[in-house]
Design a protein around this motif. Structure first.
Motif, mmCIF file in Angstrom:
data_model
loop_
_atom_site.group_PDB
_atom_site.id
_atom_site.type_symbol
_atom_site.label_atom_id
_atom_site.label_comp_id
_atom_site.label_asym_id
_atom_site.label_seq_id
_atom_site.Cartn_x
_atom_site.Cartn_y
_atom_site.Cartn_z
ATOM 1 N N ILE A 31 18.078 -36.802 16.297
ATOM 2 C CA ILE A 31 16.833 -36.251 15.767
ATOM 3 C C ILE A 31 16.270 -35.203 16.719
ATOM 4 O O ILE A 31 15.868 -34.105 16.298
ATOM 5 N N THR A 34 18.253 -31.875 16.689
ATOM 6 C CA THR A 34 18.173 -31.057 15.477
ATOM 7 C C THR A 34 16.747 -30.679 15.091
ATOM 8 O O THR A 34 16.529 -29.600 14.524
ATOM 9 N N GLU A 35 15.782 -31.535 15.422
ATOM 10 C CA GLU A 35 14.410 -31.299 14.962
ATOM 11 C C GLU A 35 13.405 -31.142 16.095
ATOM 12 O O GLU A 35 12.244 -30.805 15.850
ATOM 13 N N ALA A 39 9.690 -34.679 16.895
ATOM 14 C CA ALA A 39 10.062 -35.361 15.652
ATOM 15 C C ALA A 39 10.487 -36.799 15.897
ATOM 16 O O ALA A 39 10.610 -37.582 14.946
#
Length: 228
Positions: A31, A34-35, A39
């Motif tokens: 997570i 990628t974010e 996040a």
């Protein structure tokens, strides 16, 4: 409460956990990669695992535990390079490898800077850093200072590089935006050394500026560390 490293992964009582700490950490790392680190939350990680948020507390007590697991999970992705006996070369290899890991996980530098980690993976890397400066005639405090100095440079360099990436503003574009104001500084004599650097320095405009800056900076740092 004891740190997570001192607590058993499975409680003595209760149902067997459906996921391991490693799986929880891996989900959180995915997570964050990628974010972004913002996040990452207990709810978001639980959803990624297909579990209820409350069930995540069977694996860890807080988000601080989660961050510790994430940092240590990244530290375990690859073992530290084997020492060669050439302390300067070993330090440079450790520095280059650490920079590469931080760039691969853009959230890592900031998290590591805010919370020291003493998980097994992190300790293995720290042992390698200390091994690289052992034998330089340094006492325990000086060994820590030497290692911290190198690692702080790496963290600062990576954070700066990541900030430039995020802004999309490279040096050539920034210089162009200064327009006539920048030209006046470069041509003037009020700030002679600044003007000299603005006119003559080639590194800031190079396509591999980040690599050059890091390489030159780490060599300067190692000059001092190895010299004692």
């Amino acid at each position: 409460m004891e740190p997570i490293w001192a607590r058993p992964e499975q409680a003595a009582r209760g149902p067997r956990p459906a996921h391991s700490r490693a799986a929880v950490a891996a989900a959180a790392v995915r997570i964050a990669d990628t974010e972004g680190i913002d996040a990452v939350s207990m709810r978001r990680v639980a959803a990624d695992l297909g579990a209820g948020t409350a069930s995540l507390y069977r694996y860890l007590a807080s988000k601080d535990d989660l961050l510790d697991l994430m940092v240590d999970a990244v530290a375990r992705e690859q073992p530290p390079p084997d020492p060669t006996g050439d302390r300067r070369a070993d330090l440079r290899t450790l520095a280059d490898t650490t920079r590469a890991v931080m760039l691969r996980h853009p959230w890592l530098a900031a998290v590591q800077a805010s919370r020291p980690n003493i998980g097994p993976g992190s300790l293995r890397w720290l042992e390698s850093w200390l091994t690289a400066v052992d034998g330089l005639g340094l006492d325990a405090d000086e060994m820590l200072t030497a290692v911290d100095t190198v690692r702080l440079f790496i963290t600062g360099a990576v954070l700066g590089e990541l900030a430039v990436r995020a802004s999309g503003l490279d040096m050539n574009r920034w210089m162009a935006e200064q327009g006539s104001y920048g030209d006046a500084i470069a041509a003037g004599d009020r700030y002679p050394r600044v003007a000299h650097v603005m006119r003559e320095a080639k590194g800031p405009h190079a396509g591999d500026r980040a690599e050059r800056t890091f390489a030159q900076g780490i060599e300067r740092i190692l000059d001092g560390v190895v010299a004692g």
